[in-house]
Design a protein around this motif. Structure first.
Motif, PDB file in Angstrom:
ATOM      1  N   LYS A  99       1.429  11.910  -9.241  1.00 55.44           N
ATOM      2  CA  LYS A  99       0.760  13.192  -9.015  1.00 55.44           C
ATOM      3  C   LYS A  99       1.765  14.332  -8.995  1.00 55.44           C
ATOM      4  O   LYS A  99       1.551  15.388  -9.610  1.00 55.44           O
ATOM      5  CB  LYS A  99      -0.013  13.139  -7.700  1.00 55.44           C
ATOM      6  CG  LYS A  99      -0.778  14.409  -7.396  1.00 55.44           C
ATOM      7  CD  LYS A  99      -1.553  14.279  -6.096  1.00 55.44           C
ATOM      8  CE  LYS A  99      -2.310  15.556  -5.789  1.00 55.44           C
ATOM      9  NZ  LYS A  99      -3.059  15.464  -4.508  1.00 55.44           N
ATOM     10  N   ASN A 100       2.878  14.075  -8.288  1.00 54.71           N
ATOM     11  CA  ASN A 100       3.908  15.114  -8.240  1.00 54.71           C
ATOM     12  C   ASN A 100       4.496  15.366  -9.621  1.00 54.71           C
ATOM     13  O   ASN A 100       4.828  16.503  -9.972  1.00 54.71           O
ATOM     14  CB  ASN A 100       5.014  14.721  -7.266  1.00 54.71           C
ATOM     15  CG  ASN A 100       4.542  14.770  -5.817  1.00 54.71           C
ATOM     16  OD1 ASN A 100       3.617  15.505  -5.490  1.00 54.71           O
ATOM     17  ND2 ASN A 100       5.168  13.979  -4.958  1.00 54.71           N
ATOM     18  N   GLY A 101       4.614  14.253 -10.437  1.00 55.33           N
ATOM     19  CA  GLY A 101       5.121  14.432 -11.797  1.00 55.33           C
ATOM     20  C   GLY A 101       4.185  15.280 -12.632  1.00 55.33           C
ATOM     21  O   GLY A 101       4.620  16.161 -13.386  1.00 55.33           O
ATOM     22  N   ALA A 102       2.862  14.988 -12.494  1.00 50.07           N
ATOM     23  CA  ALA A 102       1.890  15.794 -13.233  1.00 50.07           C
ATOM     24  C   ALA A 102       1.926  17.243 -12.765  1.00 50.07           C
ATOM     25  O   ALA A 102       1.899  18.182 -13.572  1.00 50.07           O
ATOM     26  CB  ALA A 102       0.488  15.205 -13.056  1.00 50.07           C
ATOM     27  N   GLU A 103       1.979  17.386 -11.425  1.00 52.33           N
ATOM     28  CA  GLU A 103       2.058  18.750 -10.901  1.00 52.33           C
ATOM     29  C   GLU A 103       3.343  19.428 -11.345  1.00 52.33           C
ATOM     30  O   GLU A 103       3.353  20.626 -11.667  1.00 52.33           O
ATOM     31  CB  GLU A 103       1.976  18.724  -9.373  1.00 52.33           C
ATOM     32  CG  GLU A 103       0.611  18.296  -8.844  1.00 52.33           C
ATOM     33  CD  GLU A 103       0.580  18.257  -7.329  1.00 52.33           C
ATOM     34  OE1 GLU A 103       1.663  18.434  -6.719  1.00 52.33           O
ATOM     35  OE2 GLU A 103      -0.507  18.057  -6.760  1.00 52.33           O
ATOM     36  N   ASN A 159       0.833  -1.211   0.000  1.00 52.60           N
ATOM     37  CA  ASN A 159       0.000   0.000   0.000  1.00 52.60           C
ATOM     38  C   ASN A 159       0.866   1.259   0.000  1.00 52.60           C
ATOM     39  O   ASN A 159       0.567   2.248  -0.683  1.00 52.60           O
ATOM     40  CB  ASN A 159      -0.922   0.002   1.219  1.00 52.60           C
ATOM     41  CG  ASN A 159      -1.999  -1.071   1.116  1.00 52.60           C
ATOM     42  OD1 ASN A 159      -2.405  -1.447   0.011  1.00 52.60           O
ATOM     43  ND2 ASN A 159      -2.454  -1.571   2.258  1.00 52.60           N
ATOM     44  N   LEU A 160       1.958   1.176   0.779  1.00 51.54           N
ATOM     45  CA  LEU A 160       2.856   2.332   0.811  1.00 51.54           C
ATOM     46  C   LEU A 160       3.496   2.568  -0.548  1.00 51.54           C
ATOM     47  O   LEU A 160       3.636   3.716  -0.997  1.00 51.54           O
ATOM     48  CB  LEU A 160       3.940   2.118   1.876  1.00 51.54           C
ATOM     49  CG  LEU A 160       3.483   2.245   3.335  1.00 51.54           C
ATOM     50  CD1 LEU A 160       4.637   1.879   4.271  1.00 51.54           C
ATOM     51  CD2 LEU A 160       2.992   3.663   3.633  1.00 51.54           C
ATOM     52  N   ASN A 161       3.887   1.437  -1.228  1.00 48.72           N
ATOM     53  CA  ASN A 161       4.476   1.584  -2.564  1.00 48.72           C
ATOM     54  C   ASN A 161       3.476   2.177  -3.547  1.00 48.72           C
ATOM     55  O   ASN A 161       3.814   3.024  -4.379  1.00 48.72           O
ATOM     56  CB  ASN A 161       4.971   0.222  -3.074  1.00 48.72           C
ATOM     57  CG  ASN A 161       6.226  -0.229  -2.353  1.00 48.72           C
ATOM     58  OD1 ASN A 161       7.023   0.596  -1.899  1.00 48.72           O
ATOM     59  ND2 ASN A 161       6.415  -1.542  -2.231  1.00 48.72           N
ATOM     60  N   GLN A 162       2.213   1.696  -3.448  1.00 46.39           N
ATOM     61  CA  GLN A 162       1.185   2.227  -4.341  1.00 46.39           C
ATOM     62  C   GLN A 162       0.949   3.705  -4.071  1.00 46.39           C
ATOM     63  O   GLN A 162       0.843   4.520  -4.994  1.00 46.39           O
ATOM     64  CB  GLN A 162      -0.113   1.433  -4.167  1.00 46.39           C
ATOM     65  CG  GLN A 162      -1.214   1.878  -5.126  1.00 46.39           C
ATOM     66  CD  GLN A 162      -2.470   1.036  -4.971  1.00 46.39           C
ATOM     67  OE1 GLN A 162      -2.501   0.090  -4.157  1.00 46.39           O
ATOM     68  NE2 GLN A 162      -3.487   1.360  -5.757  1.00 46.39           N
ATOM     69  N   MET A 163       0.869   4.031  -2.769  1.00 47.05           N
ATOM     70  CA  MET A 163       0.682   5.434  -2.413  1.00 47.05           C
ATOM     71  C   MET A 163       1.859   6.272  -2.886  1.00 47.05           C
ATOM     72  O   MET A 163       1.699   7.396  -3.376  1.00 47.05           O
ATOM     73  CB  MET A 163       0.511   5.563  -0.892  1.00 47.05           C
ATOM     74  CG  MET A 163      -0.791   4.952  -0.366  1.00 47.05           C
ATOM     75  SD  MET A 163      -0.878   4.968   1.445  1.00 47.05           S
ATOM     76  CE  MET A 163      -0.818   6.721   1.764  1.00 47.05           C
ATOM     77  N   TRP A 164       3.078   5.687  -2.755  1.00 49.32           N
ATOM     78  CA  TRP A 164       4.270   6.407  -3.212  1.00 49.32           C
ATOM     79  C   TRP A 164       4.243   6.620  -4.723  1.00 49.32           C
ATOM     80  O   TRP A 164       4.556   7.697  -5.222  1.00 49.32           O
ATOM     81  CB  TRP A 164       5.511   5.629  -2.793  1.00 49.32           C
ATOM     82  CG  TRP A 164       6.784   6.230  -3.323  1.00 49.32           C
ATOM     83  CD1 TRP A 164       7.532   5.785  -4.355  1.00 49.32           C
ATOM     84  CD2 TRP A 164       7.431   7.407  -2.840  1.00 49.32           C
ATOM     85  NE1 TRP A 164       8.621   6.590  -4.559  1.00 49.32           N
ATOM     86  CE2 TRP A 164       8.581   7.609  -3.627  1.00 49.32           C
ATOM     87  CE3 TRP A 164       7.156   8.299  -1.808  1.00 49.32           C
ATOM     88  CZ2 TRP A 164       9.455   8.665  -3.421  1.00 49.32           C
ATOM     89  CZ3 TRP A 164       8.032   9.342  -1.610  1.00 49.32           C
ATOM     90  CH2 TRP A 164       9.161   9.533  -2.409  1.00 49.32           C
ATOM     91  N   SER A 165       3.833   5.545  -5.464  1.00 49.20           N
ATOM     92  CA  SER A 165       3.752   5.663  -6.926  1.00 49.20           C
ATOM     93  C   SER A 165       2.723   6.715  -7.329  1.00 49.20           C
ATOM     94  O   SER A 165       2.954   7.529  -8.234  1.00 49.20           O
ATOM     95  CB  SER A 165       3.396   4.306  -7.542  1.00 49.20           C
ATOM     96  OG  SER A 165       4.398   3.350  -7.247  1.00 49.20           O
ATOM     97  N   GLU A 166       1.564   6.663  -6.649  1.00 51.00           N
ATOM     98  CA  GLU A 166       0.532   7.659  -6.954  1.00 51.00           C
ATOM     99  C   GLU A 166       1.025   9.066  -6.626  1.00 51.00           C
ATOM    100  O   GLU A 166       0.769  10.022  -7.382  1.00 51.00           O
ATOM    101  CB  GLU A 166      -0.738   7.346  -6.167  1.00 51.00           C
ATOM    102  CG  GLU A 166      -1.426   6.065  -6.621  1.00 51.00           C
ATOM    103  CD  GLU A 166      -2.631   5.731  -5.758  1.00 51.00           C
ATOM    104  OE1 GLU A 166      -2.847   6.453  -4.746  1.00 51.00           O
ATOM    105  OE2 GLU A 166      -3.350   4.769  -6.084  1.00 51.00           O
ATOM    106  N   ALA A 167       1.731   9.164  -5.492  1.00 49.23           N
ATOM    107  CA  ALA A 167       2.252  10.481  -5.118  1.00 49.23           C
ATOM    108  C   ALA A 167       3.282  10.962  -6.129  1.00 49.23           C
ATOM    109  O   ALA A 167       3.303  12.140  -6.517  1.00 49.23           O
ATOM    110  CB  ALA A 167       2.859  10.425  -3.717  1.00 49.23           C
ATOM    111  N   VAL A 168       4.158  10.006  -6.590  1.00 51.85           N
ATOM    112  CA  VAL A 168       5.165  10.386  -7.588  1.00 51.85           C
ATOM    113  C   VAL A 168       4.495  10.808  -8.885  1.00 51.85           C
ATOM    114  O   VAL A 168       4.881  11.804  -9.519  1.00 51.85           O
ATOM    115  CB  VAL A 168       6.145   9.216  -7.819  1.00 51.85           C
ATOM    116  CG1 VAL A 168       7.030   9.488  -9.036  1.00 51.85           C
ATOM    117  CG2 VAL A 168       7.008   8.995  -6.587  1.00 51.85           C
TER     118      VAL A 168
END
Length: 225
Positions: free
Chosen positions: A86-90, A75-84
């Motif tokens: 999202k941060n990439g899009a941002e 879950n942490l990896n998924q959250m990290w990937s989503e955060a990355v």
């Protein structure tokens, strides 16, 4: 027994003393806490044991099964990937905004340079207008001086005309007076001439009468001779 031994300590007092000892880098022993807070050493030992057991229970709460830890890590990896992502899009959006801002900055820089050139041109025109205005002021001053001189000349001319008019008036007065005198003399001369003409006519009549008488007397004598 001293007052320190009779002092009643609770769990919070002992826990606070223990935390202070740990922060100071010391081992929270019964003797150390007794020296710091006083109280019964047996009660202090019991409270320390209870606090230690509570810490063990808290640590045991984190001793989870491997499956739970793996799921948590997933879950942490998924959250990290989503955060990355999202941060990439941002980050892409931020880069796009930065590019737009850079383009706007370049456009503003161009406008600023154009405005600076326009200001320089306007400054040159302002200096040229100032010089023309100074020249116009000089010409105006010259015209005002010329106008003042013309006004003075006009005043002198008017004064001369007034003097000439006065002289003409005086001359006309003298002329009228002379004319009146001449007319009177003319009348006198005409009267004298008429009188002389009358006298001459009278003398002529008398002469003709005398001549006729002479002829009347001489004629018969001439015929007789």
């Amino acid at each position: 027994m001293s007052n320190n031994n009779t002092k009643t300590l609770n769990m919070e007092d002992v826990n606070l003393a223990r935390q202070q000892a740990l922060q100071a880098g010391k081992k929270p022993t019964v003797s150390l806490i007794h020296q710091t807070c006083g109280g019964n050493t047996g009660a202090i030992g019991a409270l320390l044991s209870e606090l230690s057991a509570r810490d063990d229970r808290a640590m045991a709460a984190f001793d989870l099964p491997d499956e739970f830890l793996i799921a948590g890590l997933s879950n942490l990896n998924q959250m990290w990937s989503e955060a990355v992502a999202k941060n990439g899009a941002e980050l892409s959006d931020v880069r796009a905004e930065l590019d737009a801002l850079s383009a706007d900055r370049a456009a503003l820089q161009t406008q600023l340079e154009m405005q600076i050139e326009e200001n320089a041109r306007l400054s040159d025109e302002r200096h040229a207008l100032a010089e023309r205005l100074a020249t116009a002021d000089q010409k105006l001053a010259s015209l005002e001086a010329l106008e003042a001189a013309m006004d003075e000349m006009q005043a002198r001319h008017d004064e001369g005309l007034s003097e000439a008019a006065a002289k003409i008036q005086a001359a006309e007065t003298v002329f009228e007076a002379g004319k009146a005198t001449w007319t009177e003399r003319e009348r006198s001369l005409v009267a004298r001439l008429e009188e002389a003409q009358k006298t001459a006519d009278r003398y002529r009549v008398q002469f003709e009468s005398f001549a006729h008488r002479v002829l009347d007397r001489v004629g018969p004598l001439a015929e007789a001779g």
